[in-house]
Enzyme design. Sequence first.
Site, mmCIF file in Angstrom:
data_model
loop_
_atom_site.group_PDB
_atom_site.id
_atom_site.type_symbol
_atom_site.label_atom_id
_atom_site.label_comp_id
_atom_site.label_asym_id
_atom_site.label_seq_id
_atom_site.Cartn_x
_atom_site.Cartn_y
_atom_site.Cartn_z
ATOM 1 N N ARG A 10 0.894 -1.179 0.000
ATOM 2 C CA ARG A 10 0.000 0.000 0.000
ATOM 3 C C ARG A 10 0.918 1.211 0.000
ATOM 4 O O ARG A 10 1.654 1.437 0.964
ATOM 5 C CB ARG A 10 -0.915 -0.011 1.217
ATOM 6 C CG ARG A 10 -1.639 1.306 1.406
ATOM 7 C CD ARG A 10 -2.800 1.211 2.352
ATOM 8 N NE ARG A 10 -3.925 0.534 1.732
ATOM 9 C CZ ARG A 10 -5.162 0.521 2.229
ATOM 10 N NH1 ARG A 10 -5.426 1.154 3.359
ATOM 11 N NH2 ARG A 10 -6.134 -0.105 1.607
ATOM 12 N N HIS A 24 -7.241 1.208 -6.617
ATOM 13 C CA HIS A 24 -7.418 0.246 -5.528
ATOM 14 C C HIS A 24 -8.024 -1.025 -6.138
ATOM 15 O O HIS A 24 -9.191 -1.342 -5.908
ATOM 16 C CB HIS A 24 -8.331 0.867 -4.472
ATOM 17 C CG HIS A 24 -8.315 0.170 -3.138
ATOM 18 N ND1 HIS A 24 -7.500 -0.916 -2.864
ATOM 19 C CD2 HIS A 24 -9.017 0.407 -1.991
ATOM 20 C CE1 HIS A 24 -7.705 -1.309 -1.608
ATOM 21 N NE2 HIS A 24 -8.613 -0.533 -1.063
ATOM 22 N N GLN A 39 -9.864 -3.863 -4.036
ATOM 23 C CA GLN A 39 -11.192 -3.446 -3.583
ATOM 24 C C GLN A 39 -12.188 -3.524 -4.731
ATOM 25 O O GLN A 39 -13.314 -4.009 -4.560
ATOM 26 C CB GLN A 39 -11.116 -2.006 -3.049
ATOM 27 C CG GLN A 39 -12.448 -1.474 -2.556
ATOM 28 C CD GLN A 39 -12.910 -2.142 -1.278
ATOM 29 O OE1 GLN A 39 -12.192 -2.142 -0.301
ATOM 30 N NE2 GLN A 39 -14.112 -2.701 -1.276
ATOM 31 N N ASP A 94 -17.361 7.128 -1.523
ATOM 32 C CA ASP A 94 -16.146 6.928 -0.732
ATOM 33 C C ASP A 94 -15.934 8.193 0.087
ATOM 34 O O ASP A 94 -16.591 9.217 -0.142
ATOM 35 C CB ASP A 94 -14.965 6.662 -1.690
ATOM 36 C CG ASP A 94 -13.683 6.264 -0.987
ATOM 37 O OD1 ASP A 94 -13.719 5.951 0.221
ATOM 38 O OD2 ASP A 94 -12.627 6.257 -1.655
HETATM 39 N N1 NVA Z 1 -10.078 6.680 -1.203
HETATM 40 C C1 NVA Z 1 -9.708 6.138 0.090
HETATM 41 C C2 NVA Z 1 -9.898 4.662 0.095
HETATM 42 C C3 NVA Z 1 -9.592 3.991 1.405
HETATM 43 C C4 NVA Z 1 -9.740 2.510 1.353
HETATM 44 C C5 NVA Z 1 -8.275 6.505 0.418
HETATM 45 O O1 NVA Z 1 -7.413 6.438 -0.488
HETATM 46 O O2 NVA Z 1 -8.006 6.886 1.559
HETATM 47 N N1 CP Z 2 -11.217 -0.536 2.009
HETATM 48 C C1 CP Z 2 -9.968 -0.597 2.468
HETATM 49 O O1 CP Z 2 -8.995 -0.780 1.716
HETATM 50 O O2 CP Z 2 -9.866 -0.480 3.818
HETATM 51 P P1 CP Z 2 -8.536 -0.288 4.666
HETATM 52 O O3 CP Z 2 -8.004 1.086 4.348
HETATM 53 O O4 CP Z 2 -8.970 -0.428 6.089
HETATM 54 O O5 CP Z 2 -7.540 -1.341 4.273
#
Ligand code: NVA
Ligand code: CP
Length: 299
Positions: free
Chosen positions: A100, A127, A130, A217
């Site tokens: 990540r 992502h 997801q 989101d």
């Molecule tokens: N758009 C959000 C998704 C978190 C799973 C982020 O990047 O923080």
């Molecule tokens: N949806 C998702 O990726 O959640 P986290 O940020 O908790 O991993």
Amino acid sequence: MTKKDFISLADFTQSELEQIIALAFKLKKEPHSLIAANKHLAMIFEKSSTRTRISFEVAINQLGGKAVILNTQDMQLGRGETIADTAKILSRYVDLIMIRANKHQDVITLAESADIPVINGLTDFNHPCQLLTDIFTYIEHKGSIKDKLVAWLGDGNNMCNSWLNAALIFGFRLNLAIAKGYYPDQNLLARARAANLVNIYEDAKSAAKDADLITTDTWVSMGDQDSAARKEAFSKFQVTEELMSLAKADAIFMHCLPAHRGEEVTAEVIDGRQSVVFTEAENRLHVQKAIISFLLSNK
Ligand code: NVA
Ligand code: CP
């Protein structure tokens, strides 16, 4: 066979992704296997995570393997060791890497230098784990997503880019209700427009009308500056019960989580009868097990 990475849905054919989805359905029914017996998955986190971290760790355990969890600040990577050297070192110890990262390019660099499959666990750009889970979850509740209408509300962020990628592969229509100045990736948008798959609306109601799925989101993704101006720009895109009532009667609501009740979605919707968010979160486990299995069998 050359190794395959999981960095973007766009790197896969529809048939490959359907193969992963089919395996995920099987693994949801029969959770334990030895597909990854004695295999090690390194997980590198440059930003926070609840679902991704836990579901990947449980996934590799249920497949007979083990996880090594790393935060960049605890690694030499956080003190300037190069991504390329880190990739080469990890390739000597483990069998797969999940990362990540803040910058999408860093995941690409890592994958280019690694001899083992690299999985993108979220970047500023996309992502994919997801999104494949979201497609799985849609199919599980409603059948094929082809030609269906998905309404995305709010920010043109990493999740929105992934929805655009998915629309191009799975052939569903995407209505985007997005604040001006927060549009998704221009190339992806242009490709989806050329395929007649996307419409952009300035008001949420037009986007939600007759949708099969409404999704949103957070308005402030990791790495974004949290500001009153930002929240003001998104305020008219909140998913409310009124908005849900404009969608098809059997429409479902999804959110990748974490959610902010009272901002992008009301508590009534996310905790209501049309919401599938907790099954969606659970499904990360099943789909990621299938992704791991697919990558290991393609190595
Ligand atoms: N758009 C959000 C998704 C978190 C799973 C982020 O990047 O923080
Ligand atoms: N949806 C998702 O990726 O959640 P986290 O940020 O908790 O991993």
